[in-house]
Write a protein that holds these residues in place. Structure first.
Motif, PDB file in Angstrom:
ATOM      1  N   SER A 345       0.832  -1.209   0.000  1.00  0.00           N
ATOM      2  CA  SER A 345       0.000   0.000   0.000  1.00  0.00           C
ATOM      3  C   SER A 345       0.863   1.253   0.000  1.00  0.00           C
ATOM      4  CB  SER A 345      -0.909   0.007   1.236  1.00  0.00           C
ATOM      5  OG  SER A 345      -1.833  -1.044   1.201  1.00  0.00           O
ATOM      6  N   ALA A 346       1.886   1.260   0.853  1.00  0.00           N
ATOM      7  CA  ALA A 346       2.744   2.440   0.966  1.00  0.00           C
ATOM      8  C   ALA A 346       3.519   2.699  -0.316  1.00  0.00           C
ATOM      9  CB  ALA A 346       3.711   2.263   2.141  1.00  0.00           C
ATOM     10  N   SER A 347       4.114   1.652  -0.882  1.00  0.00           N
ATOM     11  CA  SER A 347       4.964   1.834  -2.064  1.00  0.00           C
ATOM     12  C   SER A 347       4.152   2.207  -3.298  1.00  0.00           C
ATOM     13  CB  SER A 347       5.770   0.557  -2.328  1.00  0.00           C
ATOM     14  OG  SER A 347       4.914  -0.551  -2.503  1.00  0.00           O
ATOM     15  N   VAL A 348       3.041   1.501  -3.526  1.00  0.00           N
ATOM     16  CA  VAL A 348       2.238   1.787  -4.717  1.00  0.00           C
ATOM     17  C   VAL A 348       1.610   3.173  -4.627  1.00  0.00           C
ATOM     18  CG1 VAL A 348       0.276   1.044  -6.120  1.00  0.00           C
ATOM     19  CG2 VAL A 348       1.803  -0.653  -5.135  1.00  0.00           C
ATOM     20  N   SER A 349       1.144   3.567  -3.441  1.00  0.00           N
ATOM     21  CA  SER A 349       0.545   4.903  -3.296  1.00  0.00           C
ATOM     22  C   SER A 349       1.582   5.996  -3.528  1.00  0.00           C
ATOM     23  CB  SER A 349      -0.084   5.061  -1.917  1.00  0.00           C
ATOM     24  OG  SER A 349       0.898   5.029  -0.895  1.00  0.00           O
ATOM     25  N   SER A 350       2.820   5.760  -3.090  1.00  0.00           N
ATOM     26  CA  SER A 350       3.891   6.742  -3.310  1.00  0.00           C
ATOM     27  C   SER A 350       4.174   6.904  -4.800  1.00  0.00           C
ATOM     28  CB  SER A 350       5.163   6.309  -2.575  1.00  0.00           C
ATOM     29  OG  SER A 350       4.950   6.257  -1.183  1.00  0.00           O
ATOM     30  N   LEU A 351       4.204   5.791  -5.528  1.00  0.00           N
ATOM     31  CA  LEU A 351       4.449   5.847  -6.971  1.00  0.00           C
ATOM     32  C   LEU A 351       3.269   6.492  -7.701  1.00  0.00           C
ATOM     33  CD1 LEU A 351       6.061   2.319  -7.517  1.00  0.00           C
ATOM     34  CD2 LEU A 351       7.209   4.520  -7.222  1.00  0.00           C
ATOM     35  N   THR A 374      -4.059   5.437   6.959  1.00  0.00           N
ATOM     36  CA  THR A 374      -4.616   4.090   7.144  1.00  0.00           C
ATOM     37  C   THR A 374      -3.574   3.148   7.722  1.00  0.00           C
ATOM     38  OG1 THR A 374      -6.038   4.466   5.218  1.00  0.00           O
ATOM     39  CG2 THR A 374      -5.805   2.191   5.992  1.00  0.00           C
ATOM     40  N   ILE A 375      -2.355   3.223   7.178  1.00  0.00           N
ATOM     41  CA  ILE A 375      -1.263   2.374   7.672  1.00  0.00           C
ATOM     42  C   ILE A 375      -0.981   2.680   9.137  1.00  0.00           C
ATOM     43  CG2 ILE A 375       1.205   1.872   7.468  1.00  0.00           C
ATOM     44  CD1 ILE A 375       0.916   2.355   4.446  1.00  0.00           C
ATOM     45  N   MET A 376      -0.879   3.969   9.464  1.00  0.00           N
ATOM     46  CA  MET A 376      -0.548   4.352  10.840  1.00  0.00           C
ATOM     47  C   MET A 376      -1.640   3.942  11.820  1.00  0.00           C
ATOM     48  SD  MET A 376       1.454   8.025  10.567  1.00  0.00           S
ATOM     49  CE  MET A 376       0.371   8.816   9.383  1.00  0.00           C
ATOM     50  N   MET A 377      -2.897   4.194  11.455  1.00  0.00           N
ATOM     51  CA  MET A 377      -3.988   3.868  12.378  1.00  0.00           C
ATOM     52  C   MET A 377      -4.138   2.362  12.565  1.00  0.00           C
ATOM     53  SD  MET A 377      -6.921   6.711  11.410  1.00  0.00           S
ATOM     54  CE  MET A 377      -8.106   6.008  12.547  1.00  0.00           C
ATOM     55  N   THR A 378      -4.030   1.600  11.486  1.00  0.00           N
ATOM     56  CA  THR A 378      -4.182   0.144  11.611  1.00  0.00           C
ATOM     57  C   THR A 378      -2.980  -0.485  12.300  1.00  0.00           C
ATOM     58  OG1 THR A 378      -3.318  -0.139   9.352  1.00  0.00           O
ATOM     59  CG2 THR A 378      -5.704  -0.071   9.613  1.00  0.00           C
ATOM     60  N   VAL A 379      -1.778  -0.027  11.947  1.00  0.00           N
ATOM     61  CA  VAL A 379      -0.574  -0.616  12.529  1.00  0.00           C
ATOM     62  C   VAL A 379      -0.476  -0.317  14.023  1.00  0.00           C
ATOM     63  CG1 VAL A 379       1.934  -0.387  12.616  1.00  0.00           C
ATOM     64  CG2 VAL A 379       0.798  -0.765  10.429  1.00  0.00           C
ATOM     65  N   PHE A 380      -0.700   0.939  14.388  1.00  0.00           N
ATOM     66  CA  PHE A 380      -0.560   1.306  15.797  1.00  0.00           C
ATOM     67  C   PHE A 380      -1.666   0.683  16.650  1.00  0.00           C
ATOM     68  CE2 PHE A 380       2.321   4.407  14.104  1.00  0.00           C
ATOM     69  CZ  PHE A 380       3.233   4.639  15.123  1.00  0.00           C
ATOM     70  N   SER A 381      -2.912   0.761  16.195  1.00  0.00           N
ATOM     71  CA  SER A 381      -4.011   0.237  17.011  1.00  0.00           C
ATOM     72  C   SER A 381      -4.002  -1.286  17.054  1.00  0.00           C
ATOM     73  CB  SER A 381      -5.347   0.746  16.471  1.00  0.00           C
ATOM     74  OG  SER A 381      -5.546   0.306  15.136  1.00  0.00           O
ATOM     75  N   GLN A 382      -3.867  -1.922  15.907  1.00  0.00           N
ATOM     76  CA  GLN A 382      -3.934  -3.380  15.859  1.00  0.00           C
ATOM     77  C   GLN A 382      -2.616  -4.021  16.280  1.00  0.00           C
ATOM     78  OE1 GLN A 382      -5.231  -4.077  11.835  1.00  0.00           O
ATOM     79  NE2 GLN A 382      -7.152  -2.988  12.138  1.00  0.00           N
ATOM     80  N   GLY A 383      -1.507  -3.416  15.871  1.00  0.00           N
ATOM     81  CA  GLY A 383      -0.209  -3.984  16.233  1.00  0.00           C
ATOM     82  C   GLY A 383       0.054  -3.972  17.726  1.00  0.00           C
ATOM     83  N   LEU A 384      -0.372  -2.912  18.395  1.00  0.00           N
ATOM     84  CA  LEU A 384      -0.106  -2.781  19.822  1.00  0.00           C
ATOM     85  C   LEU A 384      -1.145  -3.493  20.694  1.00  0.00           C
ATOM     86  CD1 LEU A 384       1.040   0.962  19.953  1.00  0.00           C
ATOM     87  CD2 LEU A 384       2.481  -1.079  20.041  1.00  0.00           C
ATOM     88  N   THR A 385      -2.299  -3.825  20.124  1.00  0.00           N
ATOM     89  CA  THR A 385      -3.358  -4.457  20.931  1.00  0.00           C
ATOM     90  C   THR A 385      -3.611  -5.916  20.561  1.00  0.00           C
ATOM     91  OG1 THR A 385      -5.103  -3.741  19.396  1.00  0.00           O
ATOM     92  CG2 THR A 385      -4.531  -2.232  21.195  1.00  0.00           C
TER      93      THR A 385
END
Length: 641
Positions: A345-351, A374-385
């Motif tokens: 998601s990050a790489s394709v959106s940047s391109l 989207t990456i930050m909200m999902t990674v931080f909320s789901q990754g930490l919980t």
């Protein structure tokens, strides 16, 4: 020389920041992507201004393409086809129906809540249909869930990435060419996926065939051959049909992983190390180029867009795609919660942001900002919980109960009966018919077969139990069986009875996967004989806070003298086989076997029949010589309730 040096410094700082993030994450035991994002923003243009990815120019696209290909190949390489078969229906639905649900739901949310025009809204949705192995894999290493859930999340992450990337390119074509034929675009999607599958399957088979016969290749050279081959297949696929390369690398990885190549474990380890480097570099570069001002400018509507994606679209997706699956509601809730977006998601959106800007179309930077939000909200909320959620739902692999024991001997049958008496399932496996009959006589479930047969291990339920124990009379065989079980089925606890010499020879292989059972100096033959002659007592002791060190020393002295072996440990309600390297803690309940020849002598004198072993408290273990001064000192340290 100034520009080349700046690029050199850029690469050095990127690698240092990425690996530093991995180290901090490993120390704090949280998903690495959390710190990769933080470090990337910190060293980027809105932070300290140390890393400027724009210096790479078009080289950034090259790095992204090759590294993403490597990441997806490694993801395919680690997929277990046998395990995928158990959840294949759900994965198929997630990659097809689930992609469509996320595309439609995400597009509607971005349009109505984020106030994006319809074309840009659906372009955003196409970028976030993927989850990705770069995030899910490390997260599942930190949060050990049961194998069915882990396999579903891993399979979805690997297989949906190429589908999502190709879908995003096709949606981009619609944005750039308003008169594009939707049916033709769907046909292009199928053709690209099909072409990638064919090239990946053929190339992966040829690579596996060559590695199995190229005996002259050293371990190091074989690893580099695989790297060159996967990039070669990626380049060939892109040359024949653009955007088909990612599907090629996934399929090639799956085919090579299933090819039974000698030393495949070493290839996986090497690719895992490269993937960690690739993920570190990519996330730092892409996060460093992010404008925080553009994220803030999105407003609350975009935050609600992401929340809708997390709390409405994803649960609906899982509900429909796993409707007829064997997953229970707890497993479905966890899968609904864990869908962090990653590097694709990050790489394709940047391109895409660069491409849309070049074409004079507004919205490129906004799409990139929303994807990163989207990456930050999902990674931080789901990754930490995720760990807390898994524990709350009771689907952690450590919570799995029961045992599969290889070897039907007096000691293994005793352990099996203890498990059974505690209401846990236990299955024994042995090749000796007499030993199997004895187990059946004692009311234990047993399979007469070799534990090398994975079908038998599957029938025994190894994929869902908590413990695998190999305790035949051959220590070398035990270690081999345990290593294979760990690699094939990945149960939470894998133990084996083996002497020290095999442990030293296989130290690197077995250190992380196989634990030595009971004690480092167990004489299995002698203890089985003691049991047969009824020269033992079964006991239980609790490690107390008062005089803990003296009690531990006393028990270890009994173990070292060969008078006692610890069999099981109960901690926080969980009954487990006692590993030789266990860290003892106050409050632990230890079930042990005590060598005592007196019952045999008494039996001879009285002619009476000894009763079955029962768990008791025995003075030889309970009477610990603790000085009174120590007890008084320890009691002073315990706070009053």
């Amino acid at each position: 020389m100034e520009i080349p040096f700046n690029i050199t410094l850029l690469i050095i700082l990127t690698v240092a920041s990425g690996i530093g993030s991995q180290v901090v994450a490993a120390y704090l035991k949280v998903p690495a992507i959390v710190f990769l994002l933080l470090f990337g923003i910190l060293v980027g243009k809105d932070g300290l201004g140390l890393v400027h990815p724009n210096l790479l120019g078009s080289g950034l696209e090259v790095i992204v393409s090759l590294f993403v290909a490597l990441i997806l190949f490694e993801g395919g390489l680690n997929l277990e086809l046998r395990e995928l078969g158990r959840v294949s229906g759900s994965i198929r639905n997630l990659v097809t129906i689930g992609t469509l649900i996320t595309l439609i739901g995400g597009g509607m949310a971005a349009h109505w809540l984020g106030e994006f025009p319809w074309p840009i809204a659906f372009l955003y949705a196409s970028l976030v249909v993927v989850t990705g192995p770069t995030v899910v894999g490390p997260l599942l290493k930190q949060v050990s869930v049961d194998r069915k859930v882990a396999t579903l999340l891993e399979g979805e992450g690997v297989l949906i990435d190429p589908v999502g990337a190709i879908l995003a390119v096709l949606v981009l074509n619609i944005v750039l060419n308003e008169g594009a034929d939707p049916l033709g675009l769907f046909r292009d999607l199928v053709v690209r996926l099909g072409m990638g599958t064919i090239i990946g399957a053929a190339g992966g088979w040829l690579l596996g065939f060559g590695l199995k016969r190229a005996k002259f290749l050293s371990e190091e050279l074989a690893n580099l051959v695989v790297l060159a081959a996967l990039w070669g297949m990626f380049g060939l696929a892109e040359q024949i049909r653009s955007e088909s390369g990612l599907m090629t690398t996934v399929v090639a990885g799956m085919v090579v992983g299933a090819a039974e190549i000698p030393e495949l474990r070493l290839i996986r380890r090497f690719k895992g190390q490269l993937t960690m480097l690739a993920v570190s570099v990519l996330f730092i570069l892409l996060a460093a180029d992010l404008s925080l001002a553009s994220v803030v400018a999105l407003g609350w509507g975009s935050v609600f867009t992401v929340l809708t994606l997390m709390f409405l679209v994803r649960p609906l997706n899982i509900l429909l795609c796993t409707w007829n699956s064997q997953l229970n509601w707890r497993q479905k809730m966890f899968v609904s919660w864990v869908a962090p977006r990653g590097i694709v998601s990050a790489s394709v959106s940047s391109l895409f942001a660069i491409l849309l800007t070049q074409k004079g179309i507004n919205g490129g930077d906004s799409i990139k900002a929303l994807v990163f939000l989207t990456i930050m909200m999902t990674v931080f909320s789901q990754g930490l919980t995720a760990r807390f959620v898994a524990q709350f739902l009771g689907i952690t692999s450590s919570a799995a109960k029961g045992a599969v024991i290889v070897g039907s001997n007096p000691l293994s049958r005793l352990i099996g009966k203890i498990f059974k008496d505690r209401g846990e399932s236990v299955v024994l496996i042995d090749t000796d018919e007499e030993s199997c009959k004895q187990a059946e006589t004692e009311g234990l479930q047993v399979y007469k077969s070799s534990a090398l047969d994975t079908n038998v291990l599957e029938k025994a339920g190894l994929e869902s139990v908590g413990t695998f124990l190999a305790m035949t009379k051959n220590g070398e065989v035990n270690l081999v069986l345990a290593q294979r079980a760990a690699e094939e089925f990945k149960p939470p606890r894998v133990l084996a009875v083996y002497p020290k010499s095999p442990q030293e020879k296989n130290h690197n292989n077995s250190k992380d996967k196989v634990q030595q059972a009971f004690t480092t100096e167990l004489n299995l033959k002698s203890w089985n004989q003691y049991l047969s002659d009824k020269e033992v007592k079964l006991g239980e002791t609790v490690l107390k806070q008062l005089g803990f060190e003296f009690q531990k020393t006393h028990l270890k002295a009994l173990i070292k003298s060969g008078e006692l072996i610890p069999l099981l440990i109960q901690r926080e309600g969980s009954l487990q086989i006692f590993p030789a390297t266990e860290n003892w803690q106050p409050g632990d309940q230890i079930i042990y076997l005590l060598h005592d020849p007196k019952p045999k002598l008494l039996k001879r004198l009285s002619g009476s029949q000894q009763k079955d072993l029962t768990i008791e408290r025995h003075p030889a273990v309970e009477e610990v010589p603790i000085p009174t001064v120590v007890l008084e000192t320890d009691s002073d340290k315990i706070p009053a309730k």
